[in-house]
Design a protein around this motif. Structure first.
Motif, mmCIF file in Angstrom:
data_model
loop_
_atom_site.group_PDB
_atom_site.id
_atom_site.type_symbol
_atom_site.label_atom_id
_atom_site.label_comp_id
_atom_site.label_asym_id
_atom_site.label_seq_id
_atom_site.Cartn_x
_atom_site.Cartn_y
_atom_site.Cartn_z
ATOM 1 N N LEU A 159 0.818 -1.211 0.000
ATOM 2 C CA LEU A 159 0.000 0.000 0.000
ATOM 3 C C LEU A 159 0.854 1.264 0.000
ATOM 4 O O LEU A 159 0.563 2.236 -0.691
ATOM 5 N N LYS A 160 1.926 1.245 0.778
ATOM 6 C CA LYS A 160 2.741 2.439 0.968
ATOM 7 C C LYS A 160 3.632 2.734 -0.234
ATOM 8 O O LYS A 160 3.764 3.878 -0.668
ATOM 9 N N LEU A 161 4.264 1.676 -0.774
ATOM 10 C CA LEU A 161 5.267 1.875 -1.813
ATOM 11 C C LEU A 161 4.789 1.480 -3.204
ATOM 12 O O LEU A 161 5.460 1.764 -4.189
ATOM 13 N N GLY A 162 3.628 0.805 -3.303
ATOM 14 C CA GLY A 162 3.170 0.353 -4.608
ATOM 15 C C GLY A 162 4.039 -0.743 -5.175
ATOM 16 O O GLY A 162 4.102 -0.939 -6.391
ATOM 17 N N ALA A 163 4.738 -1.479 -4.307
ATOM 18 C CA ALA A 163 5.614 -2.570 -4.738
ATOM 19 C C ALA A 163 5.645 -3.610 -3.636
ATOM 20 O O ALA A 163 5.350 -3.324 -2.472
ATOM 21 N N LEU A 164 6.016 -4.834 -4.010
ATOM 22 C CA LEU A 164 6.057 -5.911 -3.027
ATOM 23 C C LEU A 164 7.190 -6.873 -3.370
ATOM 24 O O LEU A 164 7.076 -7.671 -4.293
ATOM 25 N N PRO A 165 8.305 -6.810 -2.646
ATOM 26 C CA PRO A 165 9.417 -7.726 -2.927
ATOM 27 C C PRO A 165 9.060 -9.152 -2.524
ATOM 28 O O PRO A 165 8.343 -9.384 -1.541
ATOM 29 N N TRP A 166 9.566 -10.118 -3.284
ATOM 30 C CA TRP A 166 9.371 -11.518 -2.917
ATOM 31 C C TRP A 166 10.041 -11.788 -1.561
ATOM 32 O O TRP A 166 11.216 -11.484 -1.383
ATOM 33 N N PRO A 167 9.332 -12.369 -0.600
ATOM 34 C CA PRO A 167 9.942 -12.638 0.712
ATOM 35 C C PRO A 167 10.546 -14.032 0.816
ATOM 36 O O PRO A 167 10.939 -14.459 1.904
ATOM 37 N N ILE A 168 10.617 -14.766 -0.292
ATOM 38 C CA ILE A 168 10.948 -16.189 -0.234
ATOM 39 C C ILE A 168 12.347 -16.431 0.310
ATOM 40 O O ILE A 168 12.557 -17.270 1.200
ATOM 41 N N VAL A 169 13.344 -15.713 -0.213
ATOM 42 C CA VAL A 169 14.718 -15.936 0.230
ATOM 43 C C VAL A 169 14.881 -15.520 1.686
ATOM 44 O O VAL A 169 15.531 -16.211 2.480
ATOM 45 N N PHE A 170 14.307 -14.385 2.054
ATOM 46 C CA PHE A 170 14.349 -13.932 3.443
ATOM 47 C C PHE A 170 13.746 -14.994 4.362
ATOM 48 O O PHE A 170 14.334 -15.352 5.402
ATOM 49 N N ALA A 171 12.588 -15.506 3.989
ATOM 50 C CA ALA A 171 11.920 -16.521 4.807
ATOM 51 C C ALA A 171 12.753 -17.792 4.892
ATOM 52 O O ALA A 171 12.785 -18.448 5.946
ATOM 53 N N ALA A 172 13.442 -18.160 3.818
ATOM 54 C CA ALA A 172 14.267 -19.367 3.825
ATOM 55 C C ALA A 172 15.400 -19.249 4.840
ATOM 56 O O ALA A 172 15.655 -20.177 5.626
ATOM 57 N N ILE A 173 16.096 -18.119 4.849
ATOM 58 C CA ILE A 173 17.215 -17.923 5.781
ATOM 59 C C ILE A 173 16.719 -17.887 7.219
ATOM 60 O O ILE A 173 17.295 -18.525 8.114
ATOM 61 N N VAL A 174 15.645 -17.135 7.463
ATOM 62 C CA VAL A 174 15.102 -17.034 8.820
ATOM 63 C C VAL A 174 14.634 -18.401 9.313
ATOM 64 O O VAL A 174 14.858 -18.774 10.470
ATOM 65 N N SER A 175 13.988 -19.169 8.437
ATOM 66 C CA SER A 175 13.492 -20.499 8.824
ATOM 67 C C SER A 175 14.632 -21.413 9.233
ATOM 68 O O SER A 175 14.577 -22.080 10.281
ATOM 69 N N LEU A 176 15.683 -21.465 8.424
ATOM 70 C CA LEU A 176 16.818 -22.334 8.734
ATOM 71 C C LEU A 176 17.494 -21.890 10.032
ATOM 72 O O LEU A 176 17.885 -22.722 10.861
ATOM 73 N N PHE A 177 17.630 -20.581 10.233
ATOM 74 C CA PHE A 177 18.285 -20.063 11.444
ATOM 75 C C PHE A 177 17.532 -20.500 12.700
ATOM 76 O O PHE A 177 18.127 -21.031 13.652
ATOM 77 N N PHE A 178 16.217 -20.286 12.728
ATOM 78 C CA PHE A 178 15.462 -20.588 13.933
ATOM 79 C C PHE A 178 15.280 -22.099 14.139
ATOM 80 O O PHE A 178 15.221 -22.563 15.282
ATOM 81 N N LEU A 179 15.189 -22.844 13.057
ATOM 82 C CA LEU A 179 15.122 -24.297 13.207
ATOM 83 C C LEU A 179 16.409 -24.837 13.822
ATOM 84 O O LEU A 179 16.381 -25.717 14.693
#
Length: 567
Positions: A38-58
């Protein structure tokens, strides 16, 4: 693999700790994605970010005893809600801009989100095999996530390449987006009706680098045809004004993509119906996780999908006030557009979900006298389904590379998608209630660029003849084996995006030519080994660039959410 072994396989990857970590991350990423869109009119893919965070916390909670497949399923849950939020943010605010806010309730937005999520899940379960196994498209964001997980686990040269490139792209994005030190655009030229320039984005360059070849040539050809043929050339010849030319271009681009999507369904998806029906008849179970993703039984899957679709049609009719014919048409066309979304994400890494929502909106408006607000609901359902489909197929690609059980991923996507639908609807309505309708639109606090386009298109297709020409041409080109979707994307997208991607493809071609010249005198075996190493290095570095910019985009979004709430 028998059913008991298969169940053990996917249950070993879809774990309780993974679901908990994934759901917590899903809430945070979905909320930030809604705000960012809504704010920027754009939406970056969160897939890579989510992959790193998932592996770290697991690794943190298991003391290092986890697997890449468990992390892959966990990040599938975590990233699912982001594109659901995008589908809502790119469509529903258009109703607020037209003064229809009093006709949009939380319950209706939630129904839109849940209906789109359900359709996206059913569609991706059906088309998974074709797009991931049979055609083996690139899906650059999914491949990037897989490479990131591998590099994080393995380290060494691959890890250094990936994380160095991620760091460079991340710093670059911070300087550009957070501090404004770097411009958003380079080499801009004032050409009436054409957004000429280079998008100052490592991510966009790397998309072209990874896709490369004939696909990008067609993509760029569509951009040249639309911008310099129709807009500049046609306007200079006095055939139409620049404003009218832009309407023709948008209509033609939508027609090409719609025709390509229809052709995908007719040529590639429908022929599989016979084999699926044979599986239903014999109650065959999937041996490799590619035919039956939900229950392990094709017959049970078919029955489950039928119940889900019937429930969605009923939900649309009762909750959104659409007639049964309109609801059925929306459901059927959503299957076409999710195939289009999968094709687009597989070839380019771009998911123009609001375009697909517009296409279905305009088709329904052409034969039915529905209310304006209902047109936004229709667009929202389709955009959510296509957004989720893009995320699902990228996750499937990562899973295909890593050997993750597809059923575990699909169930994880269902968990994250449903949770994301609830969170996204709540965030959207909270922002609307807090800031009011006047805060949404071009030049406002929430620019909502895509929703603004939807609002302007509610009155109808700018050029019906151009749309029909594009529709017919899209079907014919795809049937002839030509990338009609890429041509349509080039016609529809702003020129600077297509131009930037083509520069990435040109860079890949130049590097390949230089390597070939440099290694020409080497023995064949050594030359092949060097070429393979160079290709792997290029993939890893490009994936790192993609990941670095997308991760920073999510982090900046999180900071924006916190700052916005604090204000």
């Amino acid at each position: 693999m028998d059913n008991q072994q298969d169940r053990a396989s996917w249950r070993g990857q879809l774990t309780l700790r993974g679901v908990i970590i994934g759901c917590i991350g899903c809430v945070i990423i979905t909320a930030s994605s809604a705000y960012t869109a809504l704010k920027l009119g754009a939406l970056p893919w969160p897939i890579v970010f989510a992959a790193i965070v998932s592996l770290f916390f697991l690794k943190l909670v298991s003391k290092g005893k986890t697997s890449l497949n468990e992390a892959n399923v966990t990040h599938t849950i975590m990233s699912a809600g982001a594109m659901v939020a995008g589908g809502l943010a790119f469509t529903i605010p258009g109703a607020w801009m037209l003064g229809l806010g009093d006709q949009v309730s939380f319950g209706e937005v939630l129904i839109v989100a849940l209906a789109g999520t359900g359709l996206g899940l059913v569609a991706t379960a059906i088309i998974h095999r074709h797009f991931i196994i049979d055609t083996d498209l690139e899906f650059p964001m999914g491949a990037s996530a897989a490479e990131t997980l591998r590099a994080t686990e393995a380290g060494g040269k691959t890890g250094k390449r990936l994380f160095t490139s991620m760091g460079i792209a991340g710093v670059y994005a911070v300087l550009r987006d957070a501090f404004g030190v770097l411009p958003q655009m380079l080499a801009q030229l004032a050409i009436p009706g054409v957004t000429f320039g280079i998008y100052n984005s490592p991510m966009m360059i790397c998309v072209g680098f990874l896709v490369g070849g004939v696909a990008v040539i067609w993509w760029f050809a569509g951009a040249v045809l639309a911008n310099f043929g129709i807009i500049v050339g046609g306007s200079a010849a006095g055939l139409w004004t620049a404003d009218a030319a832009q309407g023709i271009v948008k209509s033609l681009g939508m027609g090409l993509m719609m025709g390509s999507g229809l052709a995908v369904v007719l040529k590639d998806i429908l022929p599989q119906v016979a084999s699926i029906a044979r599986g239903v008849k014999s109650d065959a179970s999937s041996q490799d996780g590619t035919q039956s993703l939900v229950t392990g039984s094709v017959r049970t899957d078919a029955g489950t999908f039928a119940v889900i679709l019937a429930a969605i049609v009923l939900l649309i009719c009762m909750g959104l006030g659409l007639g049964p014919i309109e609801a059925i048409v929306v459901v059927l066309l959503t299957f076409v557009t999710t195939a289009m979304s999968a094709q687009s994400c597989g070839q380019t890494g771009i998911d123009p979900m609001e375009i697909f929502g517009l296409i279905v909106l305009l088709i329904v408006a052409a034969f039915s006298d529905v209310q304006q607000v209902q047109l936004f609901f229709i667009a929202g359902i389709v955009a959510v389904a296509c957004g989720l489909a893009g995320d699902v197929m990228n996750d499937f690609k990562a899973g295909h590379i890593l050997g993750t059980n597809a059923r575990a991923q699909w169930i994880g996507q269902a968990i994250g998608g449903i949770l994301g639908a609830i969170v996204a609807a709540a965030v959207m309505m909270t922002l609307y209630q807090a800031y009011g309708a006047d805060a949404f639109g071009p030049g406002k606090a929430f620019v909502s660029a895509q929703a603004s386009v939807v609002a302007t298109m509610v009155s109808g297709i700018p050029s019906v003849s151009a749309f029909v020409i594009g529709l017919v041409a899209g079907i014919a080109l795809y049937w002839a084996g030509l990338p009609a979707m890429m041509l349509g994307l080039g016609v529809y997208l702003p020129f600077y995006m297509s131009f930037t991607a083509s520069l990435g493809a040109l860079l890949a071609w130049i590097m390949k030519r230089v390597r070939a010249s440099k290694n020409a005198s080497l023995p064949e075996a050594e030359r092949a080994a060097k070429e393979a190493d160079a290709q792997e290095a290029g993939l890893v570095v490009a994936s790192g660039m993609l990941g670095g910019e997308s991760i920073v985009g999510v982090i900046i979004a999180l900071i924006s959410v916190v700052a916005g709430l604090a204000a």
